[in-house]
Design an enzyme around this catalytic site. Structure first.
Site, short mmCIF file in Angstrom:
data_model
loop_
_atom_site.label_atom_id
_atom_site.label_comp_id
_atom_site.label_asym_id
_atom_site.label_seq_id
_atom_site.Cartn_x
_atom_site.Cartn_y
_atom_site.Cartn_z
N SER A 22 17.80 10.43 7.48
CA SER A 22 17.32 11.30 8.55
C SER A 22 17.51 12.77 8.25
CB SER A 22 18.07 10.95 9.84
OG SER A 22 17.76 11.84 10.89
N ASN A 23 16.65 13.59 8.89
CA ASN A 23 16.84 15.04 8.89
C ASN A 23 18.08 15.45 9.66
OD1 ASN A 23 14.72 16.04 7.33
ND2 ASN A 23 13.33 16.31 9.05
N ASP B 40 13.71 6.09 9.03
CA ASP B 40 13.85 7.40 9.66
C ASP B 40 14.46 7.15 11.04
OD1 ASP B 40 13.18 10.23 10.33
OD2 ASP B 40 11.79 9.25 11.71
N ALA B 41 15.13 8.16 11.59
CA ALA B 41 15.80 7.98 12.89
C ALA B 41 14.94 8.41 14.07
CB ALA B 41 17.13 8.74 12.90
N TYR B 42 14.59 9.70 14.13
CA TYR B 42 13.97 10.27 15.32
C TYR B 42 12.48 9.92 15.41
CZ TYR B 42 18.32 12.87 15.25
OH TYR B 42 19.66 13.20 15.23
N ARG C 83 9.53 18.85 20.15
CA ARG C 83 9.43 18.06 18.93
C ARG C 83 8.55 18.74 17.88
NH1 ARG C 83 11.85 14.84 15.35
NH2 ARG C 83 10.45 13.26 14.46
#
Length: 229
Positions: free
Chosen positions: A121-122, A14-16, A45
């Protein structure tokens, strides 16, 4: 020492919050935001994630950049910050978030060992690509996959299926890593061998999907999958 997760052929991140620190967007502009910087960052967030779940439930997908802006607008309004320049700075910072300190060394370790790595990622490509490029880590990833391809956010199973589609690797050979407990459970329910990167020491969400492991940060990943340092 034997690997806790043997047989892994690919790591998907995942990125964030996992590779990149979303709090760095507000931290850079703390003076402009003012004394509410920390609470604004937390609300931003929370709303960002909440809006993805609600849009999934409504069948109303929109690119993550739009969702991020909508979440920021709510947070700014709640904190009575009306300066459009502040909004512009914060959104711009999302295109160049800071990687967590251990990330470059961890990725270099995987690369030396020939371990395949990717991002799932989203985020939409228009925000992911500049961020990864700014981090100077782009050459460490075989690909950066976005939910944009299926028009739904995590934890929709169609998102996790993108890994099979693009890389031809079965879920049981994938180590998926996320700092979002709900995402980690969603990926585990899909069939990935999932590691929750629990950076804040939060309690488990106790959702479907059995997690393979839990770590405090990504520095432990090479040992988990048996990659030499």
């Amino acid at each position: 020492m034997a690997a806790a997760l043997p047989g892994i052929e690919m790591c998907v991140f995942d990125a964030y919050g996992t590779l990149f620190d979303f709090n760095s967007a507000v931290a850079r502009h703390r003076r402009a935001v003012g004394p509410s910087a920390e609470t604004l960052s937390e609300m931003w967030r929370q709303k960002q994630i909440q809006y993805t779940w609600l849009r999934n439930a409504m069948g109303a997908y929109a690119p993550f950049w739009q969702v991020t802006g909508e979440a920021l607008d709510h947070s700014l309004a709640t904190h009575r910050i009306a300066d459009p320049a502040v909004r512009e700075r914060l959104m711009g910072s999302y295109l160049a978030l800071d990687p967590f300190p251990e990330v470059p060394g961890m990725l270099a370790c995987l690369s030396r060992a020939g371990m395949r790595s990717a991002i799932l990622s989203n985020g939409n490509p228009g925000m992911l690509d500049p961020m990864v490029a700014a981090s100077k880590l782009a050459n460490q990833f075989e690909a950066v996959l976005s939910v944009d391809e299926v028009g739904a956010f995590k934890p929709d199973p169609r998102v996790y299926r993108l890994v099979e589609k693009h890389f031809g690797v079965t879920p049981d050979k994938v180590c998926f890593l996320s700092s979002n407990c709900w995402d980690a459970h969603g990926a585990a329910q899909f069939g990935f061998r999932t590691v929750w990167v629990n950076r804040t020491g939060a309690p488990d969400d106790r959702l479907p999907g059995v997690l393979a492991a839990q770590v405090r940060d990504l520095s432990d990943l090479p040992d988990l999958i048996g990659v030499p340092r």
